[in-house]
Design a protein around this motif. Structure first.
Motif, PDB file in Angstrom:
ATOM      1  N   SER A 137      -0.093   4.363   0.539  1.00 50.19           N
ATOM      2  CA  SER A 137      -0.587   5.567   1.216  1.00 50.19           C
ATOM      3  C   SER A 137      -1.347   5.257   2.499  1.00 50.19           C
ATOM      4  N   ALA A 171      -7.350   1.239   9.445  1.00 48.72           N
ATOM      5  CA  ALA A 171      -7.098   2.292   8.475  1.00 48.72           C
ATOM      6  C   ALA A 171      -7.850   3.565   8.837  1.00 48.72           C
ATOM      7  N   ARG A 216      -4.549  -4.568  -7.178  1.00 56.20           N
ATOM      8  CA  ARG A 216      -3.547  -5.383  -6.487  1.00 56.20           C
ATOM      9  C   ARG A 216      -3.532  -6.835  -6.942  1.00 56.20           C
ATOM     10  N   THR A 276     -14.698  -3.837   1.789  1.00 51.37           N
ATOM     11  CA  THR A 276     -15.454  -2.742   2.385  1.00 51.37           C
ATOM     12  C   THR A 276     -16.687  -2.381   1.565  1.00 51.37           C
ATOM     13  N   ASN A 291       0.867  -1.171   0.000  1.00 52.58           N
ATOM     14  CA  ASN A 291       0.000   0.000   0.000  1.00 52.58           C
ATOM     15  C   ASN A 291       0.903   1.220   0.000  1.00 52.58           C
ATOM     16  N   SER A 302      -8.057   5.790  -1.948  1.00 48.46           N
ATOM     17  CA  SER A 302      -8.534   6.251  -0.647  1.00 48.46           C
ATOM     18  C   SER A 302      -8.294   7.752  -0.524  1.00 48.46           C
ATOM     19  N   GLY A 338     -12.962  -1.813  -5.075  1.00 48.54           N
ATOM     20  CA  GLY A 338     -12.120  -2.999  -5.130  1.00 48.54           C
ATOM     21  C   GLY A 338     -11.795  -3.546  -3.756  1.00 48.54           C
ATOM     22  N   THR A 339     -12.635  -3.245  -2.768  1.00 52.42           N
ATOM     23  CA  THR A 339     -12.368  -3.698  -1.414  1.00 52.42           C
ATOM     24  C   THR A 339     -13.533  -4.544  -0.919  1.00 52.42           C
ATOM     25  N   GLU A 341      -6.534   7.230   8.482  1.00 54.37           N
ATOM     26  CA  GLU A 341      -7.167   8.211   7.591  1.00 54.37           C
ATOM     27  C   GLU A 341      -7.654   9.429   8.378  1.00 54.37           C
ATOM     28  N   ASN A 352      -2.579  -4.844   3.304  1.00 56.48           N
ATOM     29  CA  ASN A 352      -3.794  -4.950   4.123  1.00 56.48           C
ATOM     30  C   ASN A 352      -4.951  -5.582   3.346  1.00 56.48           C
ATOM     31  N   THR A 353      -4.729  -6.813   2.942  1.00 61.88           N
ATOM     32  CA  THR A 353      -5.704  -7.501   2.099  1.00 61.88           C
ATOM     33  C   THR A 353      -6.479  -8.547   2.891  1.00 61.88           C
ATOM     34  N   GLU A 397     -12.275  -8.822   9.112  1.00 64.13           N
ATOM     35  CA  GLU A 397     -11.288  -8.511   8.075  1.00 64.13           C
ATOM     36  C   GLU A 397      -9.937  -9.087   8.484  1.00 64.13           C
ATOM     37  N   THR A 403     -14.012   2.050   6.176  1.00 60.22           N
ATOM     38  CA  THR A 403     -12.949   1.144   5.766  1.00 60.22           C
ATOM     39  C   THR A 403     -12.557   0.302   6.974  1.00 60.22           C
ATOM     40  N   ASP A 404     -11.484  -0.484   6.853  1.00 62.29           N
ATOM     41  CA  ASP A 404     -11.009  -1.258   7.996  1.00 62.29           C
ATOM     42  C   ASP A 404     -10.726  -0.316   9.167  1.00 62.29           C
ATOM     43  N   ARG A 419     -11.185 -14.799  -3.083  1.00 63.69           N
ATOM     44  CA  ARG A 419      -9.817 -14.383  -3.396  1.00 63.69           C
ATOM     45  C   ARG A 419      -8.865 -15.572  -3.288  1.00 63.69           C
TER      46      ARG A 419
HETATM   47  N1  LIG Z   1      -9.104  -5.075   3.774  1.00 64.76           N
HETATM   48  C1  LIG Z   1      -9.924  -4.615   2.700  1.00 64.76           C
HETATM   49  C2  LIG Z   1      -9.672  -3.143   2.361  1.00 64.76           C
HETATM   50  C3  LIG Z   1      -8.257  -2.851   2.018  1.00 64.76           C
HETATM   51  C4  LIG Z   1      -8.060  -1.436   1.446  1.00 64.76           C
HETATM   52  O1  LIG Z   1      -7.726  -1.266   0.300  1.00 64.76           O
HETATM   53  N2  LIG Z   1      -8.238  -0.399   2.253  1.00 64.76           N
HETATM   54  C5  LIG Z   1      -8.116   0.944   1.734  1.00 64.76           C
HETATM   55  C6  LIG Z   1      -8.811   1.889   2.621  1.00 64.76           C
HETATM   56  S1  LIG Z   1      -7.807   2.562   3.871  1.00 64.76           S
HETATM   57  C7  LIG Z   1      -6.689   1.337   1.533  1.00 64.76           C
HETATM   58  O2  LIG Z   1      -5.805   0.711   2.077  1.00 64.76           O
HETATM   59  N3  LIG Z   1      -6.428   2.381   0.730  1.00 64.76           N
HETATM   60  C8  LIG Z   1      -5.148   2.956   0.495  1.00 64.76           C
HETATM   61  C9  LIG Z   1      -4.898   3.250  -0.958  1.00 64.76           C
HETATM   62  O3  LIG Z   1      -5.573   2.693  -1.809  1.00 64.76           O
HETATM   63  O4  LIG Z   1      -4.015   4.040  -1.231  1.00 64.76           O
HETATM   64  C10 LIG Z   1      -9.720  -5.496   1.482  1.00 64.76           C
HETATM   65  O5  LIG Z   1      -8.777  -6.262   1.441  1.00 64.76           O
HETATM   66  O6  LIG Z   1     -10.511  -5.392   0.541  1.00 64.76           O
END
Ligand SMILES: N[C@@H](CCC(=O)N[C@@H](CS)C(=O)NCC(=O)O)C(=O)O
Lengths: 397, 336
Positions: free
Chosen positions: B40, B197, B85, B153, B38, B176, B150-151, B201, B100-101, B221, B193-194, B107
């Motif tokens: 960010s 996170a 991803r 969430t 990730n 995000s 794509g989450t 955020e 953080n998947t 999660e 979101t999680d 999947r």
């Molecule tokens: N755990 C969830 C959500 C993971 C996810 O992508 N969370 C976002 C919300 S915080 C994130 O990390 N975003 C950061 C980005 O895309 O830059 C999944 O696997 O689908």
């Protein structure tokens, strides 16, 4: 002179493999075979690799429940009840909506700016020139983000909505409008509208014939307006105004009821139209400059004013130069609409190549369908423009 | 565009590639681990101004590099958005996905991934503005919610509102960044979101103190690293890297006392540090594989504390992520 040649002077019949026609057909068949073989090889290899990695393949996902929400749906859609296939159609319609309206706006704006740029009014011409130079040279993605943030930041929060009257509200979640509900008896007004349109077209044809015969001009605009707007309106009132509205209501969080125009849509539409208009303006300018100055001078010397000269003499000739590049601008606009993904507008790419691909993992199928869709849209657009072009083309008399 | 090249790479990969990928050999030949991270998310994966990456998931990639290449710095981080991803992993653009998947059945199966464990037990939550005076997610009927595409969430959100017969307006963004910005500008009433996170955020909105995180956790999660189907050896290495970090904590082996552990007579510790048995060789690595992980990265607890725990700006309690010996559910199979 006689055309009969003695047998000895006639070219000897060539052996078939030296015949250029046979040869060219053979080459083409060979090329097709090679391409088909490559495609087949790639496809079967892909299927085998996907199977080995145990990645799902095929189009079975089409009928599975999607499970995610979409913010703008022109057709019935719900996260729990609709399939990935339905989500595809929702995305496609959203793409067509923004592209269709965008093309209309960009054309109007583009023609206005292109013509202004050639105006004898110094200020107007300079402003139009600056517009083109500025917009053309900034990346579209940047412009979209700019418009989106401009919409979100300048409009008030939902709790301080601007009320425009008639139940219309404006805030940073969109424009909320009353939804018309047609009651029994509204059909009369609809029929009147069609009659009005048909009458308007007939009147125009008649007016044109009369002008060609006698040179007299008829008040086309006013009569058409009366037929297309006045007639249905009159029928509507006579039949007792069978129409009511569902008004937007302020709820705890959101305005509910009525229809809404999303800020994401407005930003995308605005961004695409403004951007493409700059290119169309240049196309229009080039087209007009391609019409020789003598045509304008001739029209002036016949006593035509600048307006009719432009409309009747210059633009119809310029159109022949304008249409082909205009077509590619339309195609560009449609393809650029996929940048929607950056500002949260649910177009085909966002919904289908985004969420659906991510959830099913079936990149090959999803990307293939998406490419096919854009190809079809492009081909249809250029087909329509070609038909229009051949109608505008120089007719020899 | 990045996304397009990823997809193109996948298409080329499925079209051209044939033999099953020897990931370990490829990583060693390259001398570099390609880690899908990730780009960010503070606490999980984020480069700082100097381009130095930190985070729980980043530490995990460093641990793999330490075990395989004997250098935790030999990692190339590929920042991936939520929706791109899996394509990046399938196509071979990255060797491992630590971003953080959430581990879910689809999947793990039809997307062609193998999850190698759980490095953070999480759940989905909501953030709202204090001024809304909302105290529970169940009061959000009719709200607009900003979410990332794509989450899991995105899916849980629709489920939760449906199950509780509440109306919902979702606004979906590809990153995000954009989702949080739109939430902050008032486009949505809530951002979801999680939970982990959300804490990160919340630090990104203009005035964090004006926002609260609602108490409800609406989903499971389990976040974990994943590899591609079809390379069992690599799957084992990635899996046991995670278990090694946890076993180290359980055996009280940390960066601080590693030298003592090397001299230990405790058979469990001897197996861990490689003074007994050949567990490293069985993985296709060398005896000191686990020592390298602890020496260069640390054990699971150390990594947790400095990235997301009380020693970090996020200050998240360990909760479920405590070891099973301390009342949590983190539990690694033994090395033997
Ligand atoms: N755990 C969830 C959500 C993971 C996810 O992508 N969370 C976002 C919300 S915080 C994130 O990390 N975003 C950061 C980005 O895309 O830059 C999944 O696997 O689908």
């Amino acid at each position: 002179m006689s055309t009969d040649l003695p047998a000895s002077a006639r070219p000897a019949p060539v052996i078939f493999y030296n015949d250029p026609r046979v040869r060219s057909i053979a080459y083409q068949v060979a090329l097709c075979a090679v391409v088909a073989f490559l495609v087949y090889g790639a496809a079967s290899n892909a299927i085998e690799n996907l199977a080995r990695a145990r990645i799902a393949s095929g189009f079975g996902f089409w009928d599975q429940i999607a499970g995610f929400d979409i913010s703008q749906t022109l057709i019935e859609y719900s996260s729990r009840g609709s399939t990935y296939g339905r989500a595809f159609w929702v995305g496609l319609l959203n793409t067509l909506l923004v592209a269709g309206i965008g093309i209309v706006f960009a054309t109007i704006l583009g023609f206005a700016i292109g013509i202004s740029r050639l105006s004898s009014n110094w200020l107007l011409a300079k402003v139009a020139g600056c517009y083109v130079e500025l917009i053309r040279n900034l990346p579209l993605l940047l412009q979209l983000l700019f418009w989106y943030n401009a919409v979100l930041k300048t409009l008030p929060d939902i709790r301080d909505s601007i009320s425009i009257g008639w139940g219309i509200f404006l805030n940073n979640r969109g424009l909320f409008l009353p939804t018309p509900i047609f009651k029994h008896g509204f059909g009369g007004a609809e029929i009147a509208l069609f009659v009005g349109i048909a009458g308007g077209v007939a009147y125009r044809i008649w007016a044109r014939r009369q002008q060609e015969r006698t040179g007299r001009q008829a008040p086309v605009l006013w009569v058409t307006l009366a037929l297309v707007i006045g007639l249905p309106l009159a029928t509507f009132i006579v039949s007792g105004a069978p129409l009511s509205f569902e008004f937007p209501q302020a709820g705890r969080f959101n305005i509910t009821g009525g229809s809404e125009v999303l800020p994401e849509f407005v930003a995308l539409l605005f961004g695409l139209s403004v951007y493409t208009a700059a290119f169309i303006a240049e196309v229009v300018r080039a087209g007009i400059l391609a019409v020789s100055r003598g045509q304008t001078e001739a029209a002036f010397s016949l006593g035509l004013r600048p307006g009719p000269t432009l409309r009747l003499i210059v633009v119809p000739q310029a159109m022949r130069v304008i249409i082909p590049p205009l077509t590619s601008q339309y195609l560009n606009l449609t393809k650029n609409s996929s940048l929607a993904v950056a500002i949260g507008y649910p177009d085909l790419v966002q919904v289908f190549t985004g969420t659906v691909l991510n959830q099913t993992g079936q990149a090959v199928e999803v990307v293939a369908i998406t490419m096919l869709v854009y190809l079809v849209i492009s081909l249809v657009t250029s087909l329509l423009m070609n038909v229009y072009n051949s109608r505008m083309a120089l007719r020899e008399r | 565009m990045k996304r397009f090249t990823t997809i193109l790479a996948l298409l080329l990969a499925v079209v051209a590639q044939s033999a099953s990928a020897q990931t370990l050999k490829a990583v060693k030949d390259r001398g570099m681990l390609n880690c899908g991270a990730n780009g960010s998310l503070a606490g999980f994966g984020l480069p700082d101004a100097q381009g130095k990456w930190t985070g729980l998931d980043v530490d995990f990639c460093r641990a793999i590099a330490a075990a395989v290449l004997n250098d935790a710095e030999k990692v190339k981080y590929v920042p991936l958005s939520a929706k791109d991803r899996f394509t990046a992993l399938q196509s071979g653009e990255v060797d491992v996905l630590a971003r953080n998947t959430t581990w879910t059945s689809s999947r793990d199966t039809s997307l062609g991934l193998n999850f190698t464990g759980v490095n953070y037990y999480d759940g989905q939550g909501f953030m709202v503005r204090k001024s809304l005076k909302v105290n529970s997610a169940l009061e959000l009927n009719g709200a607009s919610v900003c979410v990332q595409q794509g989450t899991t969430t995105e899916l849980n959100l629709a489920d939760y509102f449906g199950a509780n017969k509440m109306q919902l307006k979702t606004v979906t963004f590809a990153s995000s960044n954009e989702a949080v910005k739109a939430y902050d500008a008032g486009r949505c009433d809530a951002y979801t979101t999680d939970a982990s996170a959300l804490y990160a955020e919340r630090l990104r909105v203009a005035t964090p103190d004006d926002h609260i995180i609602l108490p409800e956790i609406i989903s499971k999660e389990p976040l974990g690293p994943a590899v591609r189907h079809g390379d069992d050896q690599w799957f084992d290495i990635v899996k046991w890297t995670l278990f090694a970090m946890m076993n180290a904590e359980e055996l009280n082996i940390s960066t601080k006392n590693l030298d003592e552990a090397l001299k230990s007579t405790n058979p469990e510790i001897k197996r861990f540090v490689g003074t007994e048995g050949n567990f490293g060789e069985q993985l296709g690595l060398t005896k000191e594989w686990a020592v390298r992980i602890v020496k260069q990265v640390g054990n699971y607890g150390e990594s947790f504390e400095r990235n997301v725990g009380l020693g970090s700006p996020l200050k998240i309690e360990r909760g479920l992520n405590k070891l099973w010996t301390k009342g949590g559910i983190q539990y690694a199979p033994p090395i033997r």
